[in-house]
Design a protein around this motif. Structure first.
Motif, PDB file in Angstrom:
ATOM      1  N   PHE A  71      87.428  44.549 -20.480  1.00  0.00           N
ATOM      2  CA  PHE A  71      85.581  43.790 -20.847  1.00  0.00           C
ATOM      3  C   PHE A  71      85.303  45.097 -21.816  1.00  0.00           C
ATOM      4  N   ALA A  72      85.533  46.505 -21.386  1.00  0.00           N
ATOM      5  CA  ALA A  72      84.613  47.910 -22.680  1.00  0.00           C
ATOM      6  C   ALA A  72      85.663  47.806 -23.680  1.00  0.00           C
ATOM      7  N   GLU A  73      86.676  47.381 -23.687  1.00  0.00           N
ATOM      8  CA  GLU A  73      87.439  47.598 -24.920  1.00  0.00           C
ATOM      9  C   GLU A  73      86.886  46.428 -25.879  1.00  0.00           C
ATOM     10  N   ILE A  74      87.107  45.180 -25.231  1.00  0.00           N
ATOM     11  CA  ILE A  74      86.507  43.917 -26.691  1.00  0.00           C
ATOM     12  C   ILE A  74      84.188  44.207 -26.450  1.00  0.00           C
ATOM     13  N   ALA A  75      83.945  44.641 -25.684  1.00  0.00           N
ATOM     14  CA  ALA A  75      82.787  44.872 -26.200  1.00  0.00           C
ATOM     15  C   ALA A  75      82.411  46.059 -27.014  1.00  0.00           C
ATOM     16  N   GLY A  76      84.266  47.043 -27.038  1.00  0.00           N
ATOM     17  CA  GLY A  76      83.669  47.846 -28.289  1.00  0.00           C
ATOM     18  C   GLY A  76      82.707  49.280 -27.994  1.00  0.00           C
ATOM     19  N   ALA A  77      83.597  50.579 -28.570  1.00  0.00           N
ATOM     20  CA  ALA A  77      82.589  51.861 -28.093  1.00  0.00           C
ATOM     21  C   ALA A  77      81.691  51.916 -28.249  1.00  0.00           C
ATOM     22  N   GLY A  78      80.828  52.205 -27.227  1.00  0.00           N
ATOM     23  CA  GLY A  78      79.209  53.035 -28.147  1.00  0.00           C
ATOM     24  C   GLY A  78      78.522  51.372 -27.728  1.00  0.00           C
ATOM     25  N   ALA A  79      78.750  50.430 -27.243  1.00  0.00           N
ATOM     26  CA  ALA A  79      78.415  48.825 -27.154  1.00  0.00           C
ATOM     27  C   ALA A  79      77.183  49.078 -25.842  1.00  0.00           C
ATOM     28  N   ARG A  80      76.548  48.552 -26.166  1.00  0.00           N
ATOM     29  CA  ARG A  80      75.036  48.550 -24.660  1.00  0.00           C
ATOM     30  C   ARG A  80      75.490  47.442 -24.305  1.00  0.00           C
ATOM     31  N   VAL A  81      75.815  47.662 -22.887  1.00  0.00           N
ATOM     32  CA  VAL A  81      75.917  46.152 -21.925  1.00  0.00           C
ATOM     33  C   VAL A  81      75.603  46.902 -20.033  1.00  0.00           C
ATOM     34  N   ALA A  82      75.175  45.751 -19.837  1.00  0.00           N
ATOM     35  CA  ALA A  82      74.613  45.757 -18.591  1.00  0.00           C
ATOM     36  C   ALA A  82      75.218  45.453 -17.438  1.00  0.00           C
ATOM     37  N   ASP A  83      74.746  46.607 -16.585  1.00  0.00           N
ATOM     38  CA  ASP A  83      75.360  45.855 -15.166  1.00  0.00           C
ATOM     39  C   ASP A  83      74.877  44.968 -13.929  1.00  0.00           C
ATOM     40  N   VAL A  84      74.508  43.779 -14.355  1.00  0.00           N
ATOM     41  CA  VAL A  84      73.504  43.170 -13.545  1.00  0.00           C
ATOM     42  C   VAL A  84      73.998  43.161 -11.564  1.00  0.00           C
ATOM     43  N   GLY A  85      73.375  43.521 -11.116  1.00  0.00           N
ATOM     44  CA  GLY A  85      73.428  43.518  -9.418  1.00  0.00           C
ATOM     45  C   GLY A  85      74.345  44.779  -9.520  1.00  0.00           C
ATOM     46  N   CYS A  86      73.999  46.180 -10.220  1.00  0.00           N
ATOM     47  CA  CYS A  86      74.757  47.188  -9.892  1.00  0.00           C
ATOM     48  C   CYS A  86      74.782  48.363  -8.968  1.00  0.00           C
ATOM     49  N   GLY A  87      74.109  47.624  -7.835  1.00  0.00           N
ATOM     50  CA  GLY A  87      74.261  48.021  -6.484  1.00  0.00           C
ATOM     51  C   GLY A  87      73.744  49.547  -6.852  1.00  0.00           C
ATOM     52  N   PRO A  88      74.269  50.195  -5.990  1.00  0.00           N
ATOM     53  CA  PRO A  88      74.760  51.975  -6.022  1.00  0.00           C
ATOM     54  C   PRO A  88      75.097  52.478  -7.168  1.00  0.00           C
ATOM     55  N   GLY A  89      75.350  51.543  -8.494  1.00  0.00           N
ATOM     56  CA  GLY A  89      75.845  52.112  -9.473  1.00  0.00           C
ATOM     57  C   GLY A  89      77.426  53.154  -9.814  1.00  0.00           C
ATOM     58  N   ARG A  90      78.146  52.392  -8.872  1.00  0.00           N
ATOM     59  CA  ARG A  90      79.560  52.706  -8.990  1.00  0.00           C
ATOM     60  C   ARG A  90      79.737  52.503 -10.286  1.00  0.00           C
ATOM     61  N   LEU A  94      81.563  54.161 -14.040  1.00  0.00           N
ATOM     62  CA  LEU A  94      82.562  53.457 -14.725  1.00  0.00           C
ATOM     63  C   LEU A  94      82.399  52.808 -15.720  1.00  0.00           C
ATOM     64  N   LEU A  95      81.887  52.460 -15.942  1.00  0.00           N
ATOM     65  CA  LEU A  95      81.314  51.566 -17.765  1.00  0.00           C
ATOM     66  C   LEU A  95      81.200  52.183 -18.984  1.00  0.00           C
ATOM     67  N   TYR A  96      79.895  53.663 -18.098  1.00  0.00           N
ATOM     68  CA  TYR A  96      79.758  55.016 -18.749  1.00  0.00           C
ATOM     69  C   TYR A  96      81.515  55.584 -19.438  1.00  0.00           C
ATOM     70  N   ASP A  97      81.870  55.648 -18.729  1.00  0.00           N
ATOM     71  CA  ASP A  97      83.168  56.877 -18.803  1.00  0.00           C
ATOM     72  C   ASP A  97      84.398  56.256 -19.483  1.00  0.00           C
ATOM     73  N   LEU A  98      83.987  54.429 -19.572  1.00  0.00           N
ATOM     74  CA  LEU A  98      84.992  53.912 -20.545  1.00  0.00           C
ATOM     75  C   LEU A  98      84.455  53.942 -22.085  1.00  0.00           C
ATOM     76  N   GLY A  99      83.437  54.319 -22.074  1.00  0.00           N
ATOM     77  CA  GLY A  99      82.795  54.848 -23.384  1.00  0.00           C
ATOM     78  C   GLY A  99      81.679  53.746 -24.206  1.00  0.00           C
ATOM     79  N   LEU A 100      80.834  52.939 -22.834  1.00  0.00           N
ATOM     80  CA  LEU A 100      80.024  52.649 -23.167  1.00  0.00           C
ATOM     81  C   LEU A 100      78.708  52.846 -22.719  1.00  0.00           C
ATOM     82  N   ASP A 101      77.447  52.280 -23.365  1.00  0.00           N
ATOM     83  CA  ASP A 101      76.022  52.777 -22.576  1.00  0.00           C
ATOM     84  C   ASP A 101      75.517  51.625 -21.784  1.00  0.00           C
ATOM     85  N   ALA A 102      76.209  51.592 -20.802  1.00  0.00           N
ATOM     86  CA  ALA A 102      75.939  50.750 -19.603  1.00  0.00           C
ATOM     87  C   ALA A 102      74.573  51.326 -18.947  1.00  0.00           C
TER      88      ALA A 102
END
Length: 207
Positions: free
Chosen positions: A36-55, A59-67
């Motif tokens: 998912f992160a690779e397809i979105a692309g480095a630095g892509a703005r993505v939303a974790d919808v229903g993120c709960g406690p953010g775990r 991880l998406l942030y660590d994969l290089g996304l603007d999550a």
């Protein structure tokens, strides 16, 4: 929605602790997130919808996304903000996202559409389509099955949660009807505390 919010508020701290290392022994889950992160692309703005406690947001942030995370539960968001102060978390609902049309380069719904009634899913998927840019990926995770389940106790707390186990082929059909092209479906067998098989459906907004 009020019952969902109150239930997750009550278990937020214990839920975060219980799931803190959940993905450590789930390489296939992590692989889908990496895809998912690779397809979105480095630095892509993505939303974790229903993120709960953010775990998973972190991880998406660590994969290089603007999550960033969106959740219905203020209690969950408080835990997320305390644990990951470098990330942004917003209160909101997937039925009406506070995002401009085409404003996201990716959207993750990690075990969150399970709380949406079947007759409401088309509207939710239409909302996902609205906020995603053309070609942007969406990734859904859920338990496999046909059951509607009610949970009245979780982690030592009294709750009132309704959730759905879902069929990947049905979700793929609904995403296609909403204007997505399904690119991959993964069904994996049980791991750890899983009671049933788990599914991951990856799609892209077509137009």
């Amino acid at each position: 929605m009020n019952a969902i919010r109150a239930s997750y508020d009550s278990i937020a701290a214990d839920y975060a602790e219980f799931l803190a290392n959940e993905l450590d022994d789930r390489p296939l889950d992590r692989a889908m997130l990496a895809a998912f992160a690779e397809i979105a692309g480095a630095g892509a703005r993505v939303a974790d919808v229903g993120c709960g406690p953010g775990r998973v947001t972190t991880l998406l942030y660590d994969l290089g996304l603007d999550a960033y995370g969106i959740d219905l539960s203020p209690g969950m968001l408080a835990v997320a903000r305390k644990t990951y102060p470098h990330l942004r978390f917003e209160e909101g609902t997937m039925t009406a996202l506070d995002v401009a049309d085409g404003g996201l380069a990716g959207l993750l719904a990690w075990y969150s559409v399970i709380h949406i009634a079947p007759d409401q899913r088309p509207a939710v998927f239409a909302e996902f389509h609205r906020v995603l840019a053309p070609g942007a990926p969406v990734l859904l995770a859920f338990q496999v099955g046909d059951e509607s389940l009610h949970v009245s106790e979780a982690l030592g707390h009294t709750v009132s949660l309704e959730f759905q186990r879902l069929r990947p082929e049905r979700i793929a059909e609904e995403l296609t009807a909403a204007g997505f092209a399904v690119t991959a479906t993964l069904i994996r067998e049980r791991v750890g505390n899983d009671k049933v098989r788990q599914a991951f459906v990856l799609a892209r907004r077509e137009h």
